[in-house]
Enzyme design. Structure first.
Site, PDB file in Angstrom:
ATOM      1  N   GLU A   1       7.300  24.958 -19.671  1.00 19.22           N
ATOM      2  CA  GLU A   1       7.500  23.581 -19.244  1.00 19.22           C
ATOM      3  C   GLU A   1       7.748  22.708 -20.473  1.00 19.22           C
ATOM      4  OE1 GLU A   1       4.315  21.695 -17.060  1.00 19.22           O
ATOM      5  OE2 GLU A   1       5.625  20.083 -16.418  1.00 19.22           O
TER       6      GLU A   1
ATOM      7  N   GLY B   1      -2.810  20.463 -23.659  1.00 18.35           N
ATOM      8  CA  GLY B   1      -4.134  20.897 -23.218  1.00 18.35           C
ATOM      9  C   GLY B   1      -4.109  22.249 -22.542  1.00 18.35           C
TER      10      GLY B   1
ATOM     11  N   MET C   1      -1.613  24.802 -19.356  1.00 16.35           N
ATOM     12  CA  MET C   1      -0.379  24.932 -18.573  1.00 16.35           C
ATOM     13  C   MET C   1      -0.630  25.770 -17.328  1.00 16.35           C
ATOM     14  SD  MET C   1       2.753  24.152 -18.241  1.00 16.35           S
ATOM     15  CE  MET C   1       3.592  24.680 -16.766  1.00 16.35           C
ATOM     16  N   GLU C   2      -0.112  25.262 -16.201  1.00 14.07           N
ATOM     17  CA  GLU C   2      -0.442  25.800 -14.878  1.00 14.07           C
ATOM     18  C   GLU C   2       0.436  26.955 -14.413  1.00 14.07           C
ATOM     19  OE1 GLU C   2       0.988  22.701 -15.438  1.00 14.07           O
ATOM     20  OE2 GLU C   2       2.444  22.219 -13.870  1.00 14.07           O
ATOM     21  N   ASN C   3       0.981  27.773 -15.311  1.00 12.18           N
ATOM     22  CA  ASN C   3       1.830  28.900 -14.900  1.00 12.18           C
ATOM     23  C   ASN C   3       1.221  29.641 -13.719  1.00 12.18           C
ATOM     24  OD1 ASN C   3       3.219  28.448 -17.486  1.00 12.18           O
ATOM     25  ND2 ASN C   3       1.369  29.359 -18.334  1.00 12.18           N
TER      26      ASN C   3
ATOM     27  N   HIS D   1      -7.772  20.730 -13.176  1.00  8.48           N
ATOM     28  CA  HIS D   1      -6.410  20.188 -13.148  1.00  8.48           C
ATOM     29  C   HIS D   1      -5.383  21.313 -12.984  1.00  8.48           C
ATOM     30  CE1 HIS D   1      -3.223  17.268 -14.400  1.00  8.48           C
ATOM     31  NE2 HIS D   1      -2.653  18.376 -14.834  1.00  8.48           N
ATOM     32  N   GLU D   2      -5.475  22.315 -13.822  1.00  6.53           N
ATOM     33  CA  GLU D   2      -4.483  23.401 -13.761  1.00  6.53           C
ATOM     34  C   GLU D   2      -4.625  24.166 -12.456  1.00  6.53           C
ATOM     35  OE1 GLU D   2      -2.383  22.882 -15.933  1.00  6.53           O
ATOM     36  OE2 GLU D   2      -3.628  21.717 -17.297  1.00  6.53           O
TER      37      GLU D   2
ATOM     38  N   HIS E   1      -2.952  22.297  -9.640  1.00  4.62           N
ATOM     39  CA  HIS E   1      -1.492  22.387  -9.685  1.00  4.62           C
ATOM     40  C   HIS E   1      -0.964  23.508  -8.787  1.00  4.62           C
ATOM     41  CE1 HIS E   1       0.221  19.458 -12.349  1.00  4.62           C
ATOM     42  NE2 HIS E   1      -0.367  19.858 -13.447  1.00  4.62           N
TER      43      HIS E   1
ATOM     44  N   GLU F   1       2.171  15.451 -11.595  1.00 10.71           N
ATOM     45  CA  GLU F   1       1.151  15.098 -12.594  1.00 10.71           C
ATOM     46  C   GLU F   1       0.262  13.936 -12.150  1.00 10.71           C
ATOM     47  OE1 GLU F   1       0.299  17.093 -14.636  1.00 10.71           O
ATOM     48  OE2 GLU F   1       2.062  18.359 -14.992  1.00 10.71           O
TER      49      GLU F   1
HETATM   50  N1  TRP Z   1       1.974  20.721 -17.079  1.00  9.99           N
HETATM   51  C1  TRP Z   1       0.924  20.750 -18.030  1.00  9.99           C
HETATM   52  C2  TRP Z   1      -0.278  20.056 -17.419  1.00  9.99           C
HETATM   53  O1  TRP Z   1      -0.173  18.968 -16.914  1.00  9.99           O
HETATM   54  C3  TRP Z   1       1.185  20.094 -19.319  1.00  9.99           C
HETATM   55  C4  TRP Z   1       2.379  20.463 -20.112  1.00  9.99           C
HETATM   56  C5  TRP Z   1       3.598  19.930 -20.039  1.00  9.99           C
HETATM   57  C6  TRP Z   1       2.403  21.258 -21.245  1.00  9.99           C
HETATM   58  N2  TRP Z   1       4.395  20.363 -21.068  1.00  9.99           N
HETATM   59  C7  TRP Z   1       3.672  21.167 -21.814  1.00  9.99           C
HETATM   60  C8  TRP Z   1       1.460  22.056 -21.835  1.00  9.99           C
HETATM   61  C9  TRP Z   1       3.995  21.807 -22.994  1.00  9.99           C
HETATM   62  C10 TRP Z   1       1.784  22.711 -23.002  1.00  9.99           C
HETATM   63  C11 TRP Z   1       3.025  22.576 -23.581  1.00  9.99           C
HETATM   64  O2  TRP Z   1      -1.337  20.553 -17.417  1.00  9.99           O
HETATM   65 ZN    ZN Z   2      -0.679  18.668 -15.098  1.00 10.15          ZN
END
Ligand code: TRP
Ligand code: ZN
Length: 881
Positions: free
Chosen positions: A124, A264, A266-268, A300-301, A304, A323
């Site tokens: 992302e 912080g 990432m919600e993969n 949060h993750e 998502h 978000e």
């Molecule tokens: N989508 C992630 C969240 O809200 C945050 C995110 C967006 C992110 N771009 C990123 C994390 C790039 C790491 C690197 O939790």
């Molecule tokens: Zn998020």
């Protein structure tokens, strides 16, 4: 280069010409040269389109096969800097693309990167195109099958999204693992991690009866620090079932903690990647705040998975769809898990300290932006936190039950789709038979509205002002829910809005509320719980503020009153310093001169009230906190930062003296128990931290206070240790250096803990700060390639060392810009965050402004400037012209 410097506009959205239905992608991992083979089934979406334009950046192209036939360059395809154009005049085709990448040289930490022995991805927003050629946009949803081949047996885990299908040792000794994700997803949710980890395992049975394997992967030797993350995950899973009826949809949920990460977490899908700072915790090394943040970011993750993954964004302009909504959901979760009031105050501080500034600066944008050059620049406090405030207003206006109906309809309609913010609001409208057309302006209009309140004889008059912002000249009146009441002279509280629900909706430019006679000399309590993301302008007298503090029912309103009192007093000191500057006979040592007897008395009254009222510990602690420099700064035009800094310091000292007995008593009352992360204990420690800081400050004025060392030695947890260190740092006493040496000896081996140490050094008020920063950059634990280190050291300095950063000779600004010139080539995303405080240039007094401007102009001429910095610098410098 110039072609990619053209911004994209929301209005220009068009559906994709082609779709990619399935992806069968294989990786042969190697740090210098990873081979990628990507087999895709594509279908034409728009008839007549005969060129498939795939995104691709920093890839080494090897070959392309179309339906099993080797394609020829310039006949079947053309390659260019940003991708691959394939001539494809068919409705279906199978493509096989081979390319190579170099993870070890990828310092941007976007795409596939290799660092300290592990492979990791971050896709992302637009990182998948740094892995393979693809339609890298969120409205292209595909089913993925991922094969990872690795010749290094010491990498015990080869992970990707979904379910593991195969794990075999090949004849040549290499290992092969195959993953399949049954859910269609956009490329930004793809993940691959390969490394040697310790693994914590647990399980959760969903409300639908699915038994889910839960796994947390951490660096070896840190298993004992993974428990809090795991229990947070289980709480979040349960909460989402109970609150929104949403259950998890795969048999496996994995969380990996890594030390090198841009944000912080990432919600993969099924494989969250986390900054290790938001996973690892034990009492010895993590503070209450860390425990809180871990719980909220894990949630949060996890949240998502429904708001973001099952229903995703049509395009990146819709980012707040996932978000804003997911932040709102994690906020509600935290409010239920800990202290609702404490949470709300934290959230409001983020808005007032960071979001208001962003919205008043050159990067001002609506929660749904209209124009973007570099998407990474729009993961902002506006999209996230103001976005969450907009969702919260819907929750208020529609009631919790109505909001839930809207959520249910949203999922019923859009599960499996890529949709827009309009689709979300439509579901809320339809489920509640509501008309939200004016409310929707919150999505399209930038800037912070100002609501002015005037108490006229028999009525309250409310007026909203929406000033132009650099991105939007013309503004409309917003739909603003204002929680409001009146205190009569005796202190009894009365609702005054027409429906007497406590919330008045200001939907026009101005409105009046008539008052019964007994309230005509009352005191308004306004914007309780921060019911809308606006600024309030009401000219309270100091006595009226104290009246609210004493008599408002709401603890939030009491806290807010204390903040108004402090900022009023600081304003008085700031203005009187200005007079002194002009008279040139300033007497900065005797801060009492800044205040008259009545003003000093107001502070005494505040403390007296705290002493006799029986408020919870965390409320007392919050009331004893003066608004931060950054929060105050937004209220000034032509700001002289050093004058504001002195005014802030003067009030802090006065408060420390006024609250001396109060703090001493509270410190004596502390009953110290072994550390437990439990709300009543958190509240107690929060109060301890605030009191010890004021107490040491008061003592330091009398040349005392260095006896902290024994208290520090006795503290059994990081929360108390850090409180003592901060106290010593703020009072600038000798003990600080000794404690810092101690701390380094004890925690020098722990990267996550050392970030606290770097940040404490970076924010210390000392004259030799810049040479300090040089020394710290040479420290063995520091690395310019690690975003946590950069944020802890340089970020903390730029954001929070007011004195050093705003040094009158401009040396602080120059230091940060010199650093950014180096960092931008390594990691533009992080550089683009560190630059934030400099973007406020146009709000400063001319001498400071021109010092910043000359530094930013210097940075702007740098060769190979990233898109990230280009976008921010061009806007900032244009605003000044
Ligand atoms: N989508 C992630 C969240 O809200 C945050 C995110 C967006 C992110 N771009 C990123 C994390 C790039 C790491 C690197 O939790
Ligand atoms: Zn998020």
């Amino acid at each position: 280069m110039s072609s990619i410097l053209v911004a994209k506009r929301r209005d220009d959205y068009r559906p994709s010409d082609f779709f990619i239905d399935t992806v069968d992608i294989s990786f042969i991992l190697s740090p210098e040269n990873t081979e990628v083979c990507n087999i895709m089934e594509v279908t034409r979406n728009i008839s007549g389109c005969d060129i498939l334009k795939l995104d691709g950046e920093q890839l080494n192209f090897v070959s392309l096969m179309i339906n099993g036939r080797l394609a020829k360059e310039n006949i079947d395809y053309t390659l260019h800097e940003n991708g691959l154009d394939i001539n494809l005049d068919v409705d279906h085709a199978t493509l096989e693309i081979k390319n190579t990448i170099s993870p070890i040289n990828n310092t941007s930490l976007e795409g596939l990167y290799y660092v300290s022995g592990a492979y990791c991805t971050q896709c992302e927003a637009e990182g998948f195109r740094k892995i393979t050629y693809f339609l890298d946009r969120p409205d292209v949803l595909s089913k993925y099958r991922v094969t990872i081949i690795c010749d290094r047996p010491e990498l015990t885990y080869l992970l990707s999204n979904g379910n593991k299908l195969e794990d075999t040792l090949l004849e040549d000794g290499r290992r092969k693992v195959v993953w399949e994700d049954p859910h269609r997803k956009p490329a930004y949710l793809f993940a691959l991690v390969a490394g040697h980890f310790d693994r914590l395992e647990d399980s959760f049975t969903t409300s639908e009866g699915r038994e889910v394997l839960l796994e947390v992967f951490v660096d070896s030797g840190r298993l004992h620090q993974a428990g809090h993350a795991m229990s947070s995950l289980k709480k979040a899973m349960k909460w989402d079932e109970d609150t929104f009826g949403l259950a998890y949809d795969l048999d496996r949920y994995m969380i990996v903690a890594v030390d090198f990460f841009n944000m912080g977490a990432m919600e993969n899908k099924g494989l969250n990647v986390f900054n290790s700072k938001f996973v690892l915790a034990e009492p010895k090394s993590a503070t209450d705040e860390d425990y809180f943040n871990i719980e909220s970011i894990i949630a949060h993750e996890y949240f998502h998975n429904w708001t973001g993954n099952r229903v995703t964004c049509r395009d990146w302009f819709q980012l707040s769809l996932k978000e804003g909504l997911t932040v709102f959901r994690d906020q509600r979760f935290s409010e239920d898990m800990s202290s609702a009031l404490g949470c709300r105050i934290k959230q409001v501080k983020v808005m007032r300290e960071h979001q208001f500034a962003e919205d008043a600066g050159p990067m001002s944008h609506p929660i749904r932006p209209d124009e973007v050059l570099e998407m990474n620049n729009f993961y902002t406090v506006t999209v996230y936190d103001k976005g969450a405030e907009v969702i919260r207003m819907l929750h208020t206006l529609l009631t919790p039950a109505g909001f839930r109906r809207g959520m249910d309809l949203y999922f019923a309609r859009h599960d499996g789709q890529a949709v827009t913010c309009d689709d979300f609001v439509q579901a809320m409208e339809d489920a509640n038979d509501a008309n939200l057309s004016q409310f929707k302006l919150w999505y399209s209009q930038s800037g912070t509205p100002e609501v002015k309140l005037a108490l006229e004889q028999n009525q309250l008059r409310l007026t909203q002002t929406n000033k132009p912002t650099p991105d939007q000249a013309v503004k409309q009146a917003l739909y603003i829910p204002i929680k409001l009441s009146m205190l009569d002279e005796k202190g009894l509280e009365h609702t005054v809005d027409e429906e007497h629900l406590g919330t008045f909706v200001l939907s026009q430019e101005a409105a009046t509320i008539s008052l019964p006679e007994r309230l005509q000399h009352g005191v308004p309590v306004i914007l309780t719980d921060f019911s809308a993301p606006v600024k309030i302008d009401y000219q309270y007298t100091l006595d009226e503020i104290l009246h609210v503090l004493r008599f408002a029912q709401s603890h939030y309103a009491k806290w807010d009153a204390s903040q108004m009192l402090y900022s009023r007093l600081i304003r008085l000191a700031y203005d009187s310093n200005e007079d002194n500057d002009n008279d040139n006979n300033s007497d900065n040592n005797n801060d009492n001169n800044k205040y008259n007897a009545g003003q000093i008395q107001s502070l005494t009254n505040l403390i007296e009230y705290l002493e006799q009222a029986t408020l919870p510990d965390d409320v007392v602690a919050q009331i004893l906190c003066i608004p931060s420099f950054e929060t105050l700064a937004i209220e000034y035009t032509q700001l002289n930062p050093s004058r504001l800094q002195s005014a802030h310091q003067e009030l802090t000292l006065l408060l420390a003296r006024t609250a001396k007995d109060c703090c001493e008593r509270r410190l004596k009352e502390q009953r110290v128990l072994p550390y437990r992360y439990e709300q009543s204990e958190v509240n107690r420690r929060t109060l301890f931290a605030v009191c010890i800081r004021l107490h040491v400050l008061a003592l330091s004025q009398e040349g005392k206070g260095n006896d902290l060392l024994s208290a520090y030695a006795q503290a059994d947890n990081m929360t108390d240790k850090l409180a003592l260190l901060k106290a010593a740092q703020q009072a600038d006493i000798n003990a600080f250096d000794a404690l810092m040496i101690d701390f380094e000896e004890e925690f020098g081996h722990d990267a996550v803990v050392m970030d606290k140490w770097f940040a404490l050094h970076a924010t210390a008020p000392r004259d030799d700060i810049l040479s300090r920063l040089d020394l710290l950059q040479a420290h063995s634990q520091y690395s310019v390639k690690n975003p946590n280190k950069v944020r802890a050291l340089i970020g903390s300095f730029a954001f929070y060392n007011t004195q050093g950063f705003h040094a009158a000779d401009g040396s602080g600004y120059k230091y940060v810009v010199d650093f950014l010139m180096k960092l931008d080539a390594i990691n533009p995303q992080v550089a683009s965050r560190i630059i934030t405080p400099l973007l406020q240039m146009n709000r400063y007094e001319s001498t400071y402004k021109s010092l910043i401007e000359s530094q930013l102009s210097r940075l702007f001429t740098q060769k190979n400037l990233s898109k990230d910095l280009f976008e921010k610098l061009s806007k900032t410098l244009a605003q000044s012209a």
